[in-house]
Enzyme design. Sequence first.
Site, PDB file in Angstrom:
ATOM      1  N   LYS A 206      25.904  45.323 -60.269  1.00  0.00           N
ATOM      2  CA  LYS A 206      26.174  44.638 -58.992  1.00  0.00           C
ATOM      3  C   LYS A 206      26.764  43.229 -59.154  1.00  0.00           C
ATOM      4  CE  LYS A 206      22.980  47.091 -55.956  1.00  0.00           C
ATOM      5  NZ  LYS A 206      21.965  46.975 -54.902  1.00  0.00           N
TER       6      LYS A 206
ATOM      7  N   ASP B  51      23.686  45.307 -48.645  1.00  0.00           N
ATOM      8  CA  ASP B  51      22.229  45.507 -48.811  1.00  0.00           C
ATOM      9  C   ASP B  51      21.426  44.713 -47.780  1.00  0.00           C
ATOM     10  OD1 ASP B  51      22.278  47.322 -50.937  1.00  0.00           O
ATOM     11  OD2 ASP B  51      22.404  45.741 -52.432  1.00  0.00           O
TER      12      ASP B  51
END
Length: 282
Positions: A66, A102
């Site tokens: 990420k 997210d």
Amino acid sequence: MKKLFAVLGDPIGHSMSPVMHNDLFSFYNIDAHYLPFQVKPENLGDAVKGLKAIGAGGFNVTIPHKSAIIPFLDEVDELALQIGAVNTVVNKNGKFIGYNTDGLGFLKGLADDGLSITESKVLIIGAGGAARGIYFTIAKSGPKAVDIANRTVEKAAKLVEECPFQIPSKAISLSEAAETMGEYDLIIQTTMSGMSPNLDEQPVSMENIQDQALVCDIIYNPLETKLLREAKQKGARIQIGIEMFVYQGALAFEKWTGIFPDAKRMRENVLQQLGGTSNVNR
Ligand code: ATR
């Protein structure tokens, strides 16, 4: 021609994203397919080049890539840069643009529960990567306050220092959090504590929680952690971890297709993959 979408991670075998997105592509009659690819860290740059060369429509990025993905992208959205992590990449006219859905997915799930962030005093338990994404996204939305409780308080203090948004915020210990739990409207558990196989673990007691509070756990294995069970027994509302997973996926799908998908359908699908039932108490 069928468009390719993907998720890059290592390991990737247990990802629920392929089944979730392929179901949506077929439900909305979009000629596309979503595949998981296991990519070793040293091959990440080549994998991104390959996806670009074949004209992939976009992809998700998961652990451990990420943060490492950022230098390989053409542009990165401001919030994703502030968080320092990207989970969704969109191909816009041949350029790969990175986003982080997210935290925003998490906020979307909260809105479903009727919670207003601007009127909430928030407690985040944990100070790792997942906490960081949720913390900065919530801070950007202007809550009353956000406190960070962590086993290692110095890590929480560092996170508070790094937050780019000016909001009332302090770092506290887990025992302090247990004592002052009644002050918070929203409590978000982001650590691994309580995740299978450590089902009897709980990072902090919910003894002093107020009954109007909403408690969220980002763990989805088990569906209901020990912490959530205790919060529920105390009369608080709970939100299970698949909500955030579903909504980060819904926001990614919207970025790729322009369609905000049916979250209920996605939730049922994910629950089925987890072998759970759809009437899990939220
Ligand atoms: P992630 O990126 O998934 O958030 P991470 O960066 O490794 O993972 O962070 C894990 C978080 O869970 C940390 O806040 C960690 O606390 P420490 O900073 O003190 O290590 C927390 N954590 C992990 N296991 C825990 C446990 N058994 N009890 C309490 N906190 C725990």
